[in-house]
Scaffold this motif. Structure first.
Motif, mmCIF file in Angstrom:
data_model
loop_
_atom_site.group_PDB
_atom_site.id
_atom_site.type_symbol
_atom_site.label_atom_id
_atom_site.label_comp_id
_atom_site.label_asym_id
_atom_site.label_seq_id
_atom_site.Cartn_x
_atom_site.Cartn_y
_atom_site.Cartn_z
ATOM 1 N N PRO A 42 -14.594 14.386 7.048
ATOM 2 C CA PRO A 42 -15.151 13.075 7.407
ATOM 3 C C PRO A 42 -14.253 12.347 8.403
ATOM 4 O O PRO A 42 -13.102 12.742 8.633
ATOM 5 C CB PRO A 42 -15.203 12.354 6.057
ATOM 6 N N PRO A 43 -14.733 11.267 9.007
ATOM 7 C CA PRO A 43 -13.876 10.472 9.911
ATOM 8 C C PRO A 43 -12.658 9.937 9.165
ATOM 9 O O PRO A 43 -12.690 9.687 7.947
ATOM 10 C CB PRO A 43 -14.801 9.344 10.374
ATOM 11 N N SER A 44 -11.578 9.757 9.903
ATOM 12 C CA SER A 44 -10.326 9.338 9.261
ATOM 13 C C SER A 44 -9.464 8.599 10.272
ATOM 14 O O SER A 44 -9.864 8.384 11.428
ATOM 15 C CB SER A 44 -9.579 10.552 8.696
ATOM 16 N N LYS A 45 -8.267 8.200 9.808
ATOM 17 C CA LYS A 45 -7.255 7.599 10.656
ATOM 18 C C LYS A 45 -6.083 8.556 10.799
ATOM 19 O O LYS A 45 -5.689 9.201 9.826
ATOM 20 C CB LYS A 45 -6.744 6.275 10.057
ATOM 21 N N LYS A 46 -5.520 8.604 11.997
ATOM 22 C CA LYS A 46 -4.324 9.415 12.242
ATOM 23 C C LYS A 46 -3.206 8.475 12.688
ATOM 24 O O LYS A 46 -3.407 7.628 13.564
ATOM 25 C CB LYS A 46 -4.583 10.467 13.311
ATOM 26 N N ILE A 47 -2.034 8.616 12.077
ATOM 27 C CA ILE A 47 -0.907 7.714 12.307
ATOM 28 C C ILE A 47 0.019 8.314 13.352
ATOM 29 O O ILE A 47 0.401 9.492 13.267
ATOM 30 C CB ILE A 47 -0.132 7.436 11.006
ATOM 31 N N ALA A 48 0.387 7.490 14.336
ATOM 32 C CA ALA A 48 1.372 7.848 15.349
ATOM 33 C C ALA A 48 2.507 6.826 15.319
ATOM 34 O O ALA A 48 2.404 5.765 14.674
ATOM 35 C CB ALA A 48 0.728 7.901 16.719
ATOM 36 N N PHE A 49 3.606 7.126 16.040
ATOM 37 C CA PHE A 49 4.802 6.273 16.016
ATOM 38 C C PHE A 49 5.257 6.010 17.439
ATOM 39 O O PHE A 49 5.245 6.901 18.286
ATOM 40 C CB PHE A 49 5.922 6.952 15.225
ATOM 41 N N ASN A 50 5.661 4.751 17.674
ATOM 42 C CA ASN A 50 6.198 4.337 18.970
ATOM 43 C C ASN A 50 7.491 3.584 18.712
ATOM 44 O O ASN A 50 7.493 2.485 18.127
ATOM 45 C CB ASN A 50 5.197 3.451 19.712
ATOM 46 N N GLU A 51 8.620 4.183 19.113
ATOM 47 C CA GLU A 51 9.925 3.581 18.821
ATOM 48 C C GLU A 51 10.231 2.373 19.689
ATOM 49 O O GLU A 51 11.215 1.651 19.444
ATOM 50 C CB GLU A 51 11.018 4.639 19.005
ATOM 51 N N LYS A 52 9.391 2.115 20.700
ATOM 52 C CA LYS A 52 9.640 0.953 21.553
ATOM 53 C C LYS A 52 9.051 -0.344 20.974
ATOM 54 O O LYS A 52 9.347 -1.430 21.468
ATOM 55 C CB LYS A 52 9.063 1.200 22.944
ATOM 56 N N LEU A 53 8.197 -0.225 19.962
ATOM 57 C CA LEU A 53 7.617 -1.418 19.334
ATOM 58 C C LEU A 53 8.551 -1.911 18.232
ATOM 59 O O LEU A 53 8.378 -1.635 17.048
ATOM 60 C CB LEU A 53 6.224 -1.106 18.769
ATOM 61 N N VAL A 54 9.612 -2.651 18.620
ATOM 62 C CA VAL A 54 10.631 -3.122 17.674
ATOM 63 C C VAL A 54 10.594 -4.636 17.494
ATOM 64 O O VAL A 54 11.309 -5.185 16.638
ATOM 65 C CB VAL A 54 12.036 -2.681 18.134
ATOM 66 N N LEU A 55 9.753 -5.322 18.279
ATOM 67 C CA LEU A 55 9.691 -6.785 18.178
ATOM 68 C C LEU A 55 8.982 -7.192 16.891
ATOM 69 O O LEU A 55 7.899 -6.698 16.592
ATOM 70 C CB LEU A 55 8.958 -7.367 19.397
ATOM 71 N N ASN A 56 9.597 -8.052 16.123
ATOM 72 C CA ASN A 56 9.058 -8.472 14.828
ATOM 73 C C ASN A 56 7.854 -9.394 15.043
ATOM 74 O O ASN A 56 7.961 -10.459 15.653
ATOM 75 C CB ASN A 56 10.143 -9.205 14.035
ATOM 76 N N ASP A 57 6.681 -8.951 14.537
ATOM 77 C CA ASP A 57 5.486 -9.790 14.607
ATOM 78 C C ASP A 57 5.246 -10.561 13.322
ATOM 79 O O ASP A 57 4.254 -11.304 13.208
ATOM 80 C CB ASP A 57 4.269 -8.943 14.942
ATOM 81 N N GLY A 58 6.096 -10.384 12.303
ATOM 82 C CA GLY A 58 6.003 -11.135 11.068
ATOM 83 C C GLY A 58 5.000 -10.605 10.068
ATOM 84 O O GLY A 58 4.903 -11.153 8.951
ATOM 85 N N LEU A 59 4.215 -9.547 10.398
ATOM 86 C CA LEU A 59 3.185 -9.045 9.503
ATOM 87 C C LEU A 59 3.800 -8.426 8.259
ATOM 88 O O LEU A 59 3.409 -8.758 7.125
ATOM 89 C CB LEU A 59 2.291 -8.029 10.234
ATOM 90 N N LEU A 60 4.748 -7.525 8.437
ATOM 91 C CA LEU A 60 5.341 -6.825 7.309
ATOM 92 C C LEU A 60 6.139 -7.795 6.421
ATOM 93 O O LEU A 60 6.034 -7.762 5.179
ATOM 94 C CB LEU A 60 6.239 -5.692 7.800
ATOM 95 N N ILE A 61 6.934 -8.688 7.030
ATOM 96 C CA ILE A 61 7.765 -9.615 6.254
ATOM 97 C C ILE A 61 6.895 -10.605 5.492
ATOM 98 O O ILE A 61 7.138 -10.909 4.306
ATOM 99 C CB ILE A 61 8.742 -10.346 7.195
ATOM 100 N N SER A 62 5.843 -11.111 6.110
ATOM 101 C CA SER A 62 4.961 -12.067 5.434
ATOM 102 C C SER A 62 4.245 -11.406 4.271
ATOM 103 O O SER A 62 4.062 -12.023 3.202
ATOM 104 C CB SER A 62 3.950 -12.637 6.430
ATOM 105 N N THR A 63 3.819 -10.153 4.443
ATOM 106 C CA THR A 63 3.122 -9.457 3.370
ATOM 107 C C THR A 63 4.038 -9.237 2.171
ATOM 108 O O THR A 63 3.637 -9.437 1.011
ATOM 109 C CB THR A 63 2.589 -8.099 3.884
ATOM 110 N N ILE A 64 5.293 -8.824 2.425
ATOM 111 C CA ILE A 64 6.240 -8.618 1.318
ATOM 112 C C ILE A 64 6.533 -9.930 0.600
ATOM 113 O O ILE A 64 6.581 -9.996 -0.647
ATOM 114 C CB ILE A 64 7.528 -7.974 1.862
ATOM 115 N N ALA A 65 6.739 -11.021 1.345
ATOM 116 C CA ALA A 65 7.031 -12.315 0.726
ATOM 117 C C ALA A 65 5.858 -12.821 -0.098
ATOM 118 O O ALA A 65 6.050 -13.427 -1.174
ATOM 119 C CB ALA A 65 7.392 -13.333 1.814
#
Length: 378
Positions: A42-65
């Motif tokens: 079936p259709p799915s998502k495939k995960i890739a990585f980009n090491e240049k995206l290091v600027l904090n957008d606050g999504l991960l930190i806000s979710t953990i808090a």
């Protein structure tokens, strides 16, 4: 704990940035068919990585808090510790595993590489859709239909056999009648021509045509009881009575067919006949002598080296190509007969005493006739 929040965010977002480490990007993958395993994914998502995206957008930190009920400073401190541990493992073990997502490694150029592990389908639209296996579909006819088809085929075979036998019998009868008719016709025409052929081959017709009559001598009857064979003297005396009259009748026949009316003796005619036969035999002997071989055809090995332009399976084709070359202005063109192990008639543009001289002249001929020329040592 940070790994769990990263995984949950990848279900709902297409990009999750880990500050001072890199960004995980999710892209849509359509349904796939595996031609080897015969499976449908079936259709799915495939995960890739980009090491240049290091600027904090606050999504991960806000979710953990929000989920852990802590302040953003504490959440940022947890993310920093997670990044520090990840980099420490990469330097020490050359790899770092992000559980249920993928593995980070350093390549030969000391660049960070990410390998996605397809553990779960992160596309919400495909939630609960498993991977399907495709099996070949075999179309089977019902047993009743197979029985009817088999019976019909047997009936057709039985119907065709008598027809073939009748056709074969009619063909044999027609062939026999035709052969008999041809044989009867041949015998009939031979019977019509028999008298003419036999009379034309009979040498005594020359004497009978001129009114020749046999001498009045009684031939002995071999079937009587008192029959005695001829002696040598009787046979000679019998020939003496026949030959003068035969010679006279032959002279009369010759005089009758000569336009000038001159008489020709039978002996002279016989001599002329013998002379003509000898002449005909001489002419036939001359005609039987085989003509000399053309000068441009090489029959045997002569130890010379030839520059070959082409090979042909038939002598006629080689002769045509030779004629074409001569029309183009090339005068000396030879044809070599096939050597042992070959069936080609080869056309030679020139010949030389040695192979070295032929190789030296080969480049000059190739400029005019092309690069396909080659040297043959005969």
């Amino acid at each position: 704990m940070v790994e769990k929040h990263i995984k949950s965010l990848l279900y709902d977002h297409d990009c999750v940035i880990i500050p001072d480490f890199g960004g995980l990007i999710a892209r849509y993958v359509p349904a796939r068919i595996n031609p080897v395993k015969h499976t449908f994914s079936p259709p799915s998502k495939k995960i890739a990585f980009n090491e240049k995206l290091v600027l904090n957008d606050g999504l991960l930190i806000s979710t953990i808090a929000h989920h852990d009920h802590i302040t953003k400073d504490e959440a940022q401190q947890r993310v920093a510790e997670f990044v520090h541990n990840a980099k420490t493992n990469l330097h020490a073990e050359k790899r770092f595993e992000l559980r249920d997502i993928g593995v980070f490694r350093y390549n030969a150029e000391r660049r960070l590489v990410f390998e996605y592990a397809e553990a779960e389908n992160m596309l919400e639209a495909s939630f609960g859709l498993p991977e399907l296996s495709a099996r070949p579909v075999k179309v089977e006819e019902p047993a009743v239909l197979r029985t009817l088809i088999k019976e019909r085929q047997q009936e057709l075979v039985e119907e065709r056999q008598p027809l073939r036998r009748r056709i074969k019998r009619a063909y044999n009868v027609a062939a026999g009648l035709a052969l008999a008719g041809l044989s009867v016709s041949a015998f009939y025409f031979l019977s019509l021509q028999a008298d003419y052929n036999l009379s034309s081959l009979n040498p005594m017709t020359v004497f009978t045509a001129a009114g020749y009559t046999a001498p009045a001598t009684v031939e002995p009857n071999r079937y009587t009881q008192d029959y005695v064979p001829f002696t040598e003297e009787d046979r000679l005396s019998y020939y003496a009575t026949i030959l003068p009259e035969a010679s006279q009748n032959a002279n009369e026949v010759a005089n009758a067919y000569e336009p000038s009316g001159a008489s020709v003796a039978l002996g002279a005619a016989a001599d002329d006949f013998v002379t003509e036969e000898v002449a005909e035999e001489t002419v036939g002997a001359v005609e039987d002598v085989e003509p000399e071989a053309p000068a441009h055809i090489i029959y045997t090995k002569d130890g010379r080296s030839y520059i070959i332009s082409g090979g042909y399976a038939r002598l006629e084709n080689a002769e045509q190509y030779r004629t074409t070359l001569m029309e183009q202005g090339h005068e000396e063109v030879d044809i070599l007969l096939p050597q042992p192990g070959s069936r080609l008639f080869r056309v030679a543009l020139a010949d030389f005493p040695t192979a070295e001289e032929a190789q030296v002249a080969l480049n000059t001929y190739r400029e005019k006739f092309g690069e396909t020329l080659w040297v043959l040592n005969n």
